[in-house]
Design a protein around this motif. Structure first.
Motif, PDB file in Angstrom:
ATOM      1  N   PHE A  41       2.174  -3.670  -9.126  1.00  0.00           N
ATOM      2  CA  PHE A  41       3.475  -3.008  -9.033  1.00  0.00           C
ATOM      3  C   PHE A  41       4.412  -3.492 -10.141  1.00  0.00           C
ATOM      4  CE2 PHE A  41       2.235  -1.560  -4.807  1.00  0.00           C
ATOM      5  CZ  PHE A  41       2.798  -0.287  -4.809  1.00  0.00           C
ATOM      6  N   TYR A  45       5.968  -0.863 -13.081  1.00  0.00           N
ATOM      7  CA  TYR A  45       7.401  -0.563 -13.175  1.00  0.00           C
ATOM      8  C   TYR A  45       8.144  -1.354 -14.247  1.00  0.00           C
ATOM      9  CZ  TYR A  45       7.078   2.500  -9.206  1.00  0.00           C
ATOM     10  OH  TYR A  45       6.757   3.559  -8.393  1.00  0.00           O
ATOM     11  N   ALA A  56      10.684  -2.479  -6.672  1.00  0.00           N
ATOM     12  CA  ALA A  56       9.304  -2.091  -6.380  1.00  0.00           C
ATOM     13  C   ALA A  56       8.569  -3.188  -5.625  1.00  0.00           C
ATOM     14  CB  ALA A  56       8.571  -1.757  -7.679  1.00  0.00           C
ATOM     15  N   ILE A  75       9.557   4.637  -4.271  1.00  0.00           N
ATOM     16  CA  ILE A  75      10.221   3.839  -5.305  1.00  0.00           C
ATOM     17  C   ILE A  75      10.778   4.739  -6.401  1.00  0.00           C
ATOM     18  CG2 ILE A  75       9.860   2.093  -7.105  1.00  0.00           C
ATOM     19  CD1 ILE A  75       7.630   0.952  -5.151  1.00  0.00           C
TER      20      ILE A  75
END
Length: 225
Positions: A41, A45, A56, A75
């Motif tokens: 993640f 991001y 996130a 998100i």
């Protein structure tokens, strides 16, 4: 607890009803892959900046057991103001898969997991019910040479409660005699919704996501039937 369903109490040392089957979550229960998913993640991001990464990671960690598709869609919509179409969402999910699959294959097993599976798979049905995409999960289980231990392996979709109900119907199992071992609040809630007994896995040094009084273990060396 204010009318909210709770799983049946699960004993750890023979004080629970007869166990006819065990359902496991996968990440954080069979394999030590929680940090791998968090790092994915972060990688997904980081191009959107530090605030997006923080949001996130927070959403991911607060919603263990939820599919990555739901997390990524949320998100993007809530923190980036981007409504993803199916093609855009699928591209991000495929990128996530490339970040995690081989790492999950290679990561350490949760202590006691492989010995528990080897000791019990011939005497009662063992299942995996996970939020990981189904085809990816099947590849990971196969590449880790765990397939022979499980009666069946189920990823997402669908969500966990309908999958659990299908297992109970198909195998003629009484919910009160089936144990679910999970590491996320959503696992606890799935057990409560479907009437299963529940034991939470809480890794050493981490806070329990479960209500007070929930039976918990540090790893699968502590799981006995």
């Amino acid at each position: 607890m204010n009318g909210v369903p709770q799983p049946a109490v699960a004993g750890l040392n023979g004080d629970a009803p007869t166990t006819e089957a065990v359902i496991f979550d996968f990440d954080g229960v069979i394999v030590e892959s929680a940090d791998i998913k968090t790092e994915a993640f972060i990688a997904l991001y980081k191009e959107h900046g530090a605030q997006a990464v923080e949001a996130a990671v927070a959403h991911h960690q607060a919603n263990g057991g939820i599919s990555r598709r739901k997390k990524i869609r949320h998100i993007h919509r809530e923190h980036l103001g981007i409504g993803l179409n199916e093609d855009g969402l699928e591209a991000l999910c495929q990128r996530f898969s490339r970040l995690v699959e081989s790492a999950v294959v290679d990561c350490a097993a949760v202590a006691g997991a492989e010995s528990f599976l080897a000791a019990h798979h011939r005497r009662l049905p063992l299942f995996v019910v996970s939020g990981t995409p189904h085809e990816e999960l099947m590849r990971i289980v196969d590449r880790r040479r765990l397939t022979p231990y499980f009666t069946a392996v189920f990823g997402s979709p669908p969500e966990k409660p309908p999958t659990i109900r299908a297992i109970l119907r198909r195998h003629g199992l009484a919910a009160a005699n089936v144990l679910f071992v999970g590491d996320a609040r959503t696992d606890y809630e799935a057990a409560a919704e479907t009437g299963l007994r529940f034991i939470g896995r809480v890794a050493p040094g981490t806070a329990s996501p479960f209500p007070a009084g929930t039976a918990v273990i540090a790893d699968l060396t502590e799981l006995s039937l």
